[in-house]
Design a protein around this motif. Structure first.
Motif, PDB file in Angstrom:
ATOM      1  N   LEU A   1       0.807  -1.227   0.000  1.00 34.05           N
ATOM      2  CA  LEU A   1       0.000   0.000   0.000  1.00 34.05           C
ATOM      3  C   LEU A   1       0.844   1.283   0.000  1.00 34.05           C
ATOM      4  CD1 LEU A   1      -2.916  -1.139   2.320  1.00 34.05           C
ATOM      5  CD2 LEU A   1      -3.060  -0.526  -0.103  1.00 34.05           C
ATOM      6  N   GLU A   2       2.164   1.165   0.050  1.00 38.39           N
ATOM      7  CA  GLU A   2       2.967   2.408  -0.008  1.00 38.39           C
ATOM      8  C   GLU A   2       3.609   2.528  -1.400  1.00 38.39           C
ATOM      9  OE1 GLU A   2       5.028   3.745   3.435  1.00 38.39           O
ATOM     10  OE2 GLU A   2       3.273   3.402   4.694  1.00 38.39           O
ATOM     11  N   THR A   3       4.935   2.516  -1.500  1.00 46.21           N
ATOM     12  CA  THR A   3       5.547   2.793  -2.818  1.00 46.21           C
ATOM     13  C   THR A   3       5.213   1.739  -3.864  1.00 46.21           C
ATOM     14  OG1 THR A   3       7.307   3.867  -1.615  1.00 46.21           O
ATOM     15  CG2 THR A   3       7.729   3.437  -3.909  1.00 46.21           C
ATOM     16  N   SER A   4       4.856   0.539  -3.429  1.00 43.52           N
ATOM     17  CA  SER A   4       4.562  -0.523  -4.393  1.00 43.52           C
ATOM     18  C   SER A   4       3.136  -0.436  -4.941  1.00 43.52           C
ATOM     19  CB  SER A   4       4.790  -1.891  -3.726  1.00 43.52           C
ATOM     20  OG  SER A   4       6.096  -1.985  -3.226  1.00 43.52           O
ATOM     21  N   PHE A   5       2.405   0.624  -4.652  1.00 46.25           N
ATOM     22  CA  PHE A   5       0.971   0.649  -4.942  1.00 46.25           C
ATOM     23  C   PHE A   5       0.629   0.998  -6.402  1.00 46.25           C
ATOM     24  CE2 PHE A   5      -3.254   2.691  -4.801  1.00 46.25           C
ATOM     25  CZ  PHE A   5      -3.966   1.541  -4.543  1.00 46.25           C
TER      26      PHE A   5
ATOM     27  N   SER B   1      11.750   3.298   1.675  1.00 46.16           N
ATOM     28  CA  SER B   1      12.438   4.559   2.002  1.00 46.16           C
ATOM     29  C   SER B   1      12.599   4.765   3.502  1.00 46.16           C
ATOM     30  CB  SER B   1      11.647   5.739   1.435  1.00 46.16           C
ATOM     31  OG  SER B   1      11.723   5.710   0.046  1.00 46.16           O
ATOM     32  N   TYR B   2      11.828   4.030   4.288  1.00 42.65           N
ATOM     33  CA  TYR B   2      11.881   4.218   5.746  1.00 42.65           C
ATOM     34  C   TYR B   2      12.930   3.319   6.405  1.00 42.65           C
ATOM     35  CZ  TYR B   2       7.752   6.887   4.790  1.00 42.65           C
ATOM     36  OH  TYR B   2       6.904   7.832   4.279  1.00 42.65           O
ATOM     37  N   SER B   3      13.588   2.491   5.597  1.00 44.17           N
ATOM     38  CA  SER B   3      14.586   1.565   6.162  1.00 44.17           C
ATOM     39  C   SER B   3      15.663   2.289   6.974  1.00 44.17           C
ATOM     40  CB  SER B   3      15.233   0.730   5.047  1.00 44.17           C
ATOM     41  OG  SER B   3      14.233   0.027   4.348  1.00 44.17           O
TER      42      SER B   3
ATOM     43  N   GLY C   1      16.443  -0.231  -0.906  1.00 42.18           N
ATOM     44  CA  GLY C   1      17.213   0.652  -1.794  1.00 42.18           C
ATOM     45  C   GLY C   1      17.039   0.355  -3.272  1.00 42.18           C
ATOM     46  N   HIS C   2      15.859  -0.137  -3.663  1.00 40.95           N
ATOM     47  CA  HIS C   2      15.656  -0.539  -5.063  1.00 40.95           C
ATOM     48  C   HIS C   2      15.273   0.618  -5.983  1.00 40.95           C
ATOM     49  CE1 HIS C   2      15.542  -4.277  -2.821  1.00 40.95           C
ATOM     50  NE2 HIS C   2      15.785  -4.915  -3.951  1.00 40.95           N
ATOM     51  N   GLY C   3      15.148   1.824  -5.424  1.00 43.09           N
ATOM     52  CA  GLY C   3      14.939   3.026  -6.251  1.00 43.09           C
ATOM     53  C   GLY C   3      13.823   2.884  -7.251  1.00 43.09           C
TER      54      GLY C   3
HETATM   55  C1  LIG Z   1       6.098   7.042  -9.437  1.00 42.86           C
HETATM   56  C2  LIG Z   1       6.837   5.733  -9.304  1.00 42.86           C
HETATM   57  C3  LIG Z   1       6.945   4.908 -10.414  1.00 42.86           C
HETATM   58  C4  LIG Z   1       7.650   3.707 -10.314  1.00 42.86           C
HETATM   59  N1  LIG Z   1       7.680   2.891 -11.395  1.00 42.86           N
HETATM   60  C5  LIG Z   1       8.359   1.710 -11.327  1.00 42.86           C
HETATM   61  C6  LIG Z   1       8.356   0.836 -12.446  1.00 42.86           C
HETATM   62  O1  LIG Z   1       7.699   1.081 -13.468  1.00 42.86           O
HETATM   63  N2  LIG Z   1       9.101  -0.291 -12.359  1.00 42.86           N
HETATM   64  C7  LIG Z   1       9.825  -0.609 -11.236  1.00 42.86           C
HETATM   65  O2  LIG Z   1      10.531  -1.609 -11.246  1.00 42.86           O
HETATM   66  N3  LIG Z   1       9.781   0.173 -10.143  1.00 42.86           N
HETATM   67  C8  LIG Z   1       9.075   1.329 -10.163  1.00 42.86           C
HETATM   68  N4  LIG Z   1       9.043   2.157  -9.073  1.00 42.86           N
HETATM   69  C9  LIG Z   1       9.810   1.782  -7.881  1.00 42.86           C
HETATM   70  C10 LIG Z   1       9.113   0.730  -7.047  1.00 42.86           C
HETATM   71  O3  LIG Z   1       7.768   1.046  -6.903  1.00 42.86           O
HETATM   72  C11 LIG Z   1       9.825   0.677  -5.673  1.00 42.86           C
HETATM   73  O4  LIG Z   1      11.205   0.455  -5.851  1.00 42.86           O
HETATM   74  C12 LIG Z   1       9.245  -0.442  -4.824  1.00 42.86           C
HETATM   75  O5  LIG Z   1       7.865  -0.270  -4.660  1.00 42.86           O
HETATM   76  C13 LIG Z   1       9.923  -0.474  -3.445  1.00 42.86           C
HETATM   77  O6  LIG Z   1       9.360  -1.544  -2.730  1.00 42.86           O
HETATM   78  P1  LIG Z   1       9.659  -1.709  -1.194  1.00 42.86           P
HETATM   79  O7  LIG Z   1       8.991  -2.937  -0.771  1.00 42.86           O
HETATM   80  O8  LIG Z   1      11.125  -1.556  -0.960  1.00 42.86           O
HETATM   81  O9  LIG Z   1       9.010  -0.406  -0.536  1.00 42.86           O
HETATM   82  P2  LIG Z   1       7.479  -0.158  -0.124  1.00 42.86           P
HETATM   83  O10 LIG Z   1       6.548  -0.628  -1.144  1.00 42.86           O
HETATM   84  O11 LIG Z   1       7.386   1.268   0.295  1.00 42.86           O
HETATM   85  O12 LIG Z   1       7.308  -1.100   1.121  1.00 42.86           O
HETATM   86  C14 LIG Z   1       7.867  -0.813   2.374  1.00 42.86           C
HETATM   87  C15 LIG Z   1       6.845  -1.172   3.414  1.00 42.86           C
HETATM   88  O13 LIG Z   1       7.405  -0.981   4.694  1.00 42.86           O
HETATM   89  C16 LIG Z   1       6.397  -0.505   5.540  1.00 42.86           C
HETATM   90  N5  LIG Z   1       6.983   0.182   6.668  1.00 42.86           N
HETATM   91  C17 LIG Z   1       7.834   1.235   6.661  1.00 42.86           C
HETATM   92  N6  LIG Z   1       8.121   1.613   7.917  1.00 42.86           N
HETATM   93  C18 LIG Z   1       7.455   0.775   8.739  1.00 42.86           C
HETATM   94  C19 LIG Z   1       7.356   0.661  10.158  1.00 42.86           C
HETATM   95  N7  LIG Z   1       7.960   1.505  10.988  1.00 42.86           N
HETATM   96  N8  LIG Z   1       6.595  -0.330  10.659  1.00 42.86           N
HETATM   97  C20 LIG Z   1       5.930  -1.205   9.842  1.00 42.86           C
HETATM   98  N9  LIG Z   1       5.988  -1.128   8.517  1.00 42.86           N
HETATM   99  C21 LIG Z   1       6.742  -0.149   7.957  1.00 42.86           C
HETATM  100  C22 LIG Z   1       5.592   0.429   4.648  1.00 42.86           C
HETATM  101  O14 LIG Z   1       4.288   0.629   5.140  1.00 42.86           O
HETATM  102  C23 LIG Z   1       5.629  -0.275   3.305  1.00 42.86           C
HETATM  103  O15 LIG Z   1       4.485  -1.064   3.082  1.00 42.86           O
HETATM  104  C24 LIG Z   1       8.305   3.352  -9.103  1.00 42.86           C
HETATM  105  C25 LIG Z   1       8.174   4.162  -7.983  1.00 42.86           C
HETATM  106  C26 LIG Z   1       7.446   5.341  -8.072  1.00 42.86           C
HETATM  107  C27 LIG Z   1       7.298   6.205  -6.862  1.00 42.86           C
END
Ligand SMILES: Cc1cc2nc3c(=O)[nH]c(=O)nc-3n(C[C@H](O)[C@H](O)[C@H](O)COP(=O)(O)OP(=O)(O)OC[C@H]3O[C@@H](n4cnc5c(N)ncnc54)[C@H](O)[C@@H]3O)c2cc1C
Length: 421
Positions: A37-41, A256-258, A381-383
């Protein structure tokens, strides 16, 4: 063995699934009420080994400086973010030397290509439905010299990492994607990357979480982690308010909160948020329907057909943890998508705007593996490539933790690489 994962975005969820498949007992703590529900949404929905470049390309400092006064800049630095950037900002620029940029690009390319193979395996085994399509992507370029540069760079990536691509004339682009006919006269040409795919990252995350649950993973949603307890060089528990969770291994996959999660432990994780925006149009008016995802080099935006919708995504702002949706940025993306697909008649009223914080590592390569704290691991850090690299990153982490044989070289993604710089 017991693992506790913080975060149920794409990265935490794939990590949980692969660890459970190896027979580990896994608990996931997630502050939101569900996975993804955050950046992966609502990200760009692209799985693109073709875009492995970190965002700190040589000369980035000039782009950032220029961006300070311009709201439409694709990579934008906000003055208010400067205090948050600190030494990360200096490192970000330091990693933009041509040699490092190329080395880091190849690391991303290898993980991205591997990840798509892992994802294909998951599709075959689990049959998760996430609106996926694998027809490749189209990169369109208006300037002839820029096209030649992109092709020459592509040849380097072909030689070093096996990236497949094919040069296209403007006519060939239109034959492949008729929706681009109205802008064909402006194009110098383009490139087709057959390996690229598309898919709804959120749906995948939800689907994979279901399979992980079926393998025994316990998801604790609505559980914000408030502290990590350490004793004698090891994590002893993770706290959420008054609740205490223990395991043998702890994995931070908090996007990003890591860095914030582990800061109090004296651990500096070089990741900062790079905000991006997307607009989703649920009922686009395009005949014939638009089929191939398009990356427009000049506008630094991607336009993607997704399950009958069109999603446009782009821009990166170094703006701290700000999640506001300013109208100027929405209008900026709207202007871009109108220039790529002028026939679609995109209207502001139809656009569903969204923003997310890409977890951008200082060298543009993810951080996967152990930390100096004995039983604490990272997958973060997958940007801009978190969806592309999710399956491969989850599998790599589980290989490292369970003594499997990784298919990519783990040193390339280790936190320890920064100690050597
Ligand atoms: C506009 C945009 C377009 C993109 N397009 C692409 C694309 O086309 N292809 C691609 O490969 N990538 C794309 N990305 C990048 C991709 O979406 C991210 O790299 C990926 O979603 C990161 O996943 P994650 O699991 O690391 O982070 P997140 O999805 O943010 O997951 C981290 C989780 O940790 C949880 N969390 C954080 N702090 C706490 C805490 N204190 N306690 C409990 N839970 C916590 C959060 O709630 C969240 O659910 C895009 C990003 C954006 C913003």
């Amino acid at each position: 063995m017991k693992a506790l994962i913080i975060g149920s975005g794409l990265i935490g969820t794939t990590s949980a699934y692969f660890l459970a498949r190896r027979g580990w007992e896994v608990t996931v703590l997630e502050r939101q009420e569900g996975p993804g529900l955050e950046t992966s949404f609502a990200n760009g929905s692209l799985l693109t080994p073709s875009m492995p470049e970190p965002w700190n390309a040589p000369g980035t400092w000039r782009v950032l400086l220029r961006s300070l006064g311009r709201s439409g800049s694709p990579l934008k630095l906000r003055l208010k973010a400067l205090p948050h950037l600190g030494s990360w900002g200096i490192g970000f620029l330091r990693h933009s030397s041509p040699q490092r940029y190329e080395r880091n690009t190849v690391k991303n390319l290898r993980l991205a290509l591997h990840s798509l193979e892992v994802l294909a395996g998951l599709r075959r085994e689990l049959g998760i439905e996430y609106g996926g399509a694998a027809h490749g992507s189209l990169r369109v370029i208006r300037d002839a010299a820029a096209l030649e540069r992109a092709l020459a760079w592509g040849e380097r990536l072909r030689a070093q990492g096996g990236l497949d691509f094919r040069r296209l004339s403007a006519d060939e682009i239109v034959a492949m994607e008729p929706a681009l006919a109205p802008i064909a006269h402006r194009l110098a040409g383009g490139i087709h990357y057959p390996v690229d795919e598309i898919g709804n990252a959120y749906k995948f995350c939800v689907g994979l979480a279901e399979h992980a649950r079926a393998r025994g993973v316990e998801f604790r949603f609505g559980t914000p982690v408030t502290a990590i307890e350490v004793g004698r060089g090891n994590v002893t528990a993770v706290l959420s308010g008054k609740s205490r969770f223990t395991a043998d291994r702890y994995i931070v996959a908090g996007g990003s909160y890591s860095p914030l999660l582990v800061k109090a432990l004296g651990l500096a994780v070089p990741v900062r948020p790079a905000k991006g925006y997307s607009l989703t149009f649920e009922h686009p008016r395009l005949e014939p329907p638009f089929r191939l995802p398009i990356c427009d080099d000049d506008f630094h935006a991607v336009v993607v057909p997704l399950e009958g919708m069109i999603r446009v995504a782009g821009t990166a702002e170094l703006a701290g943890y700000d999640l506001s949706l300013p109208e100027a940025r929405i209008q900026n993306l709207l202007t871009l998508v109108r220039q790529v697909l002028p026939a679609a008649g995109f209207e502001r009223a139809q656009a569903k705007p969204w923003c997310g914080l890409r977890p951008m590592s200082v060298d543009g390569v993810p951080i996967i593996g152990p930390t100096p704290i004995g039983n604490l691991w990272l997958n973060t850090g997958h940007g801009h490539l978190g969806w592309t690299m999710a399956a491969g990153s989850g599998q790599l982490l589980s290989d490292l933790l369970t003594g499997g044989s990784p298919s990519v070289s783990p040193e390339a993604y280790a936190l320890a690489r920064f100690a050597a710089v």
